[in-house]
Every structure is written in C-alpha cells, then in structure tokens.
Design a protein around this motif. Structure first.
Motif, mmCIF file in Angstrom:
data_model
loop_
_atom_site.group_PDB
_atom_site.id
_atom_site.type_symbol
_atom_site.label_atom_id
_atom_site.label_comp_id
_atom_site.label_asym_id
_atom_site.label_seq_id
_atom_site.Cartn_x
_atom_site.Cartn_y
_atom_site.Cartn_z
ATOM 1 N N ARG A 1 27.009 37.680 38.829
ATOM 2 C CA ARG A 1 28.087 38.621 38.512
ATOM 3 C C ARG A 1 29.051 38.698 39.674
ATOM 4 N N LYS A 2 30.315 38.840 39.323
ATOM 5 C CA LYS A 2 31.374 38.969 40.327
ATOM 6 C C LYS A 2 31.997 40.350 40.161
ATOM 7 N N LEU A 3 32.032 41.140 41.232
ATOM 8 C CA LEU A 3 32.708 42.429 41.180
ATOM 9 C C LEU A 3 34.185 42.188 40.921
ATOM 10 N N GLN B 1 34.306 46.274 35.415
ATOM 11 C CA GLN B 1 33.657 46.531 36.702
ATOM 12 C C GLN B 1 33.136 45.244 37.340
ATOM 13 N N ASP B 2 32.444 44.436 36.529
ATOM 14 C CA ASP B 2 31.972 43.138 36.998
ATOM 15 C C ASP B 2 31.942 42.182 35.825
ATOM 16 N N SER C 1 30.624 37.981 34.483
ATOM 17 C CA SER C 1 29.932 36.712 34.676
ATOM 18 C C SER C 1 30.393 35.778 33.574
#
Length: 84
Positions: free
Chosen positions: A10-12, A33-34, A36
């Motif tokens: 996951r990427k913020l 929010q995040d 993937s």
C-alpha cells in the motif's frame, strides 16, 4: 504446506477523488487514504453504511472515467474497496 495471503503493498496517498453510484449519478467526494494495485482505503464526509456494494472511483469528477470497485468493508466514514 499452508498458503499465506499477502496483501499488495500500500502507498499512502491522501488524494481527493469521487465515487459515483450505478449509472454515474450522485458523485460523492472522498479522500483516498492509501492505494495498492488491488484496492484502496477511502474516507467520505458521511457514514459509509449506506454505500452500495459496487461503486466507481475516479480522480476526476467525470463519471465516464474511473474504476469499478467492490466495497469490501465499512467502518464509520471509512471504507475498503477492491478494484474489479
């Protein structure tokens, strides 16, 4: 041998987006929010309990763009979506 299910990295993000309901109506603002490659966590201004099972999320307000998503969990104003 037991298989373990790993989540995609996951990427913020904290980026504004819009979700639309069936037919492209009722665009609602949300905050991603995040994210993937398989899904995202979004936050809305209202409770997500009434959110339908399938929505379309886009980073522009144009209902013709975006990705169909299945809502996989709901907690208060946040929801988890899986890209389909």
């Amino acid at each position: 041998m037991a298989l373990t299910k790993k989540r995609d990295a996951r990427k913020l993000l904290s980026q504004h987006a819009w979700i639309t309901l069936e037919g492209g109506f009722a665009a609602r603002h949300c905050l991603v929010q995040d994210i993937s490659k398989s899904g995202a966590k979004i936050t809305l201004d209202e409770d997500t309990s009434q959110l339908p099972g399938v929505v379309r999320m886009a980073f522009s307000r144009d209902a013709r763009t975006g990705q169909s998503c299945q809502v996989v969990w709901r907690r208060g104003k946040s929801a988890g979506i899986r890209f389909i």
